[in-house]
Design an enzyme around this catalytic site. Sequence first.
Site, mmCIF file in Angstrom:
data_model
loop_
_atom_site.group_PDB
_atom_site.id
_atom_site.type_symbol
_atom_site.label_atom_id
_atom_site.label_comp_id
_atom_site.label_asym_id
_atom_site.label_seq_id
_atom_site.Cartn_x
_atom_site.Cartn_y
_atom_site.Cartn_z
ATOM 1 N N ARG A 163 39.688 44.305 11.539
ATOM 2 C CA ARG A 163 39.606 44.080 13.812
ATOM 3 C C ARG A 163 41.131 44.068 14.186
ATOM 4 O O ARG A 163 40.791 44.839 15.312
ATOM 5 C CB ARG A 163 39.615 42.413 12.803
ATOM 6 N N LYS A 198 48.386 46.746 36.117
ATOM 7 C CA LYS A 198 47.918 45.398 35.895
ATOM 8 C C LYS A 198 47.360 45.446 34.888
ATOM 9 O O LYS A 198 45.809 46.169 34.676
ATOM 10 C CB LYS A 198 46.500 44.582 36.831
ATOM 11 N N LYS A 230 56.257 46.077 49.018
ATOM 12 C CA LYS A 230 54.907 45.500 49.748
ATOM 13 C C LYS A 230 55.046 44.987 50.875
ATOM 14 O O LYS A 230 56.034 44.519 51.135
ATOM 15 C CB LYS A 230 54.083 45.239 48.111
ATOM 16 N N GLU A 259 54.047 50.759 50.746
ATOM 17 C CA GLU A 259 53.069 50.284 51.293
ATOM 18 C C GLU A 259 52.644 49.825 52.737
ATOM 19 O O GLU A 259 53.026 49.185 53.418
ATOM 20 C CB GLU A 259 52.312 48.688 50.697
ATOM 21 N N ASP A 280 46.607 50.269 51.892
ATOM 22 C CA ASP A 280 46.240 48.426 51.061
ATOM 23 C C ASP A 280 44.962 48.720 52.397
ATOM 24 O O ASP A 280 45.099 48.297 53.568
ATOM 25 C CB ASP A 280 47.083 47.876 51.296
#
Length: 347
Positions: A163, A198, A230, A259, A280
């Site tokens: 597994r 992410k 950002k 950004e 963006d």
Amino acid sequence: MTTPPHRPAPVELTLLPIGSAPGDAAPGGCGDGCGCGDGGAGPAHDPLECGLDPDLAALLAEAGLDPVLVEDIAHLTIEEDLDNGVDVTTVATVPEDAVATADFTAREAGTVAGLRIAEAVLSVVCTDEFEVERHAEDGDRVAAGQVLLSVTARTRDLLTGERGALNLLCRLSGIATATRAWADVLEGTATRVRDTRKTTPGLRALEKYAVRCGGGVNHRMSLSDAALVKDNHVVAAGGVGEAFRRVREEFPGVPIEVEVDRLDQLAEVLAEGAELILLDNFTPEETARAVELTAGRATLESSGRLTLAGAPAYAATGVDYLAVGALTHSAPILDIGLDLRAAEGRG
């Protein structure tokens, strides 16, 4: 296959095999080719010196992976499953001396990634040496029913490690398959699909490796190897240009991506000397205009509003990268199974 961006050398970690303390005999995973030299036998063996088989470690390193990190993840995977105990079902049903061959087989078509990582998981649980037959390589497109890897070892070890090995192999192959779909759509254009941060905690290096296997490009690996200014940084600094200047002054040698979420911000960051700009939530029309205004003075990356169906429209604008977080945060697994071969003479 692309190589990962430059980043500081990984910290050298020593790994204590599960359930052992320094000076204990290793619980498994060592064979004649192991770097510890004694096959894990004898009380004088120091488990902190033990690692993966050198040939397997070399293959991982050639793929851009840190073998020590892979070994660490392999141990944690088995430790999580055993929880300081034993595989009660397997111990009860399988004779201790039984040996079998198991095939990792694709249940559906896709792109495979993580085969050597699956080997690493099995290697740390195997109490005796095991043999592998490699029928596919990471990055290969595979068909449903195709055997990818065959392993011969003690049956108990195969079932205990099954597994954990499959969890990683299916996860990474799912990411590679999702990435390959984007790479295929973008084929013939100058635009490349790129990942984000992410990722699953603890698995970033492996998941970004899977993106490379699928034909994608890696973005930064961490917060320290590149800057990404950002919207919240812009608010904190008082403006996008000011934010860019502060990063450049504080960390002059670090790559900086900025950004922007409006076309009017583009001229400001270009004037500051930004070499990589993230657009963006721009529409394809706004992206085309940004490409025109930039005129090759910076590399442009699109993020937000991106779908596989819409990718060709963005690629047609001439943008350099499409940043797709879904490659790692939402990719479904590729269904791969492990099947024991029937014993000879069994009906």
